[in-house]
Enzyme design. Structure first.
Site, PDB file in Angstrom:
ATOM      1  N   TYR A 155       4.756   2.103  -0.997  1.00 38.15           N
ATOM      2  CA  TYR A 155       4.114   2.411  -1.791  1.00 38.15           C
ATOM      3  C   TYR A 155       2.973   2.407  -2.121  1.00 38.15           C
ATOM      4  CZ  TYR A 155       1.460   5.941  -5.210  1.00 38.15           C
ATOM      5  OH  TYR A 155       1.044   6.835  -6.178  1.00 38.15           O
ATOM      6  N   LYS A 159      -0.985   1.525  -1.466  1.00 36.50           N
ATOM      7  CA  LYS A 159      -1.952   1.824  -3.422  1.00 36.50           C
ATOM      8  C   LYS A 159      -2.782  -0.107  -3.431  1.00 36.50           C
ATOM      9  CE  LYS A 159      -1.129   5.759  -3.222  1.00 36.50           C
ATOM     10  NZ  LYS A 159      -2.188   6.947  -2.734  1.00 36.50           N
TER      11      LYS A 159
END
Length: 251
Positions: A155, A159
């Site tokens: 994740y 980002k």
């Protein structure tokens, strides 16, 4: 209802990840500001929340697939084009130590969070270029784009990639009027609640993330390009998130 006011009357906005907590706030805030919104999410059932909502059309689909991205833009062209793209879609729920992640899970997170943003952003940029006009992209980042969460390595990589993608678009396409920025919210959990690890003392409302997004998409942010706007109550500014763990110093 937020007290912040923007006017997007006559504009077309694409919001991905629209069925989620932040996505719903984004769709409603843009629609309340007068925009026509295409709300897209892989969760077809979740999109039913927009049934009957003024100025909102819903479209289910896996945006990591090229045929789905093509279908989205075919629909946008039929419905009047695109002015603002908000890449909000993401897999956020998986928490696995890096050492235990297998390649299939890693690839799924990269596809949902980053590949989808690429597929839509490149189509938006080509659409605006071919029509001799500019447009705005707002990518949803996270504190994980620059600092690591526990057990969310894939994740966080996506980002950081969203922030790099925004900078690349800004540098390469700013000269033809295309802007790309990020919003990096923290601690968006629904109802606002107290939070001792955030300098502001509370969590972030989804509507506050939406307000920051509308600002970056608006003419008020005409000279914002390649930036990360942190909507985190000061979390990123703090050296340690838990003041009780600070070492005691003499003097």
């Amino acid at each position: 209802m937020s007290a912040v006011r923007f006017d997007f009357t006559g504009e077309r906005v694409l919001v991905t990840g629209a069925a989620g907590l932040i996505g719903r706030a984004l769709v409603h805030r843009f629609a309340d500001a007068g925009a026509g919104v295409l709300a897209v999410d892989v969760d077809a059932e979740g999109l039913k929340v927009f049934d009957g909502a003024p100025r909102v059309d819903a479209m289910p689909g896996d945006l990591a697939r090229e045929d789905v991205a093509d279908a989205v833009f075919d629909r946008l062209r039929r419905d009047g084009g695109l002015d603002v793209l908000v890449n909000n879609a993401a897999m956020t729920e998986l928490r696995t130590p890096f050492i235990d992640i297998d390649a299939e899970v890693w690839d799924a997170i990269i596809a949902a969070n980053l590949r989808s943003a690429y597929l839509l952003s490149v189509r938006a940029a080509r659409y605006w270029r071919d029509n001799g006009r500019g447009g705005a992209i707002v990518n949803m980042s996270s504190p994980g784009g620059s600092r690591a969460h526990d057990d969310q390595s894939a994740y966080d990589v996506t980002k950081a990639g969203m922030e790099a993608l925004s900078r690349a678009i800004a540098v390469e396409l700013g000269g033809i009027g295309i802007r790309a920025n990020c919003v990096a919210p923290a601690s968006v959990v629904g109802e606002v609640r107290p939070a001792t690890d955030i300098p502001a003392g509370r969590t972030t409302a989804p509507e506050e993330v939406a307000d920051a997004t509308l600002f970056l998409a608006s003419p008020a942010a005409a000279q914002f390009n390649g930036h990360v706007l942190r909507v985190d109550g000061g979390l990123h500014a703090r050296l340690r998130t838990d003041p009780s763990q600070e070492q005691q110093r003499d003097g």
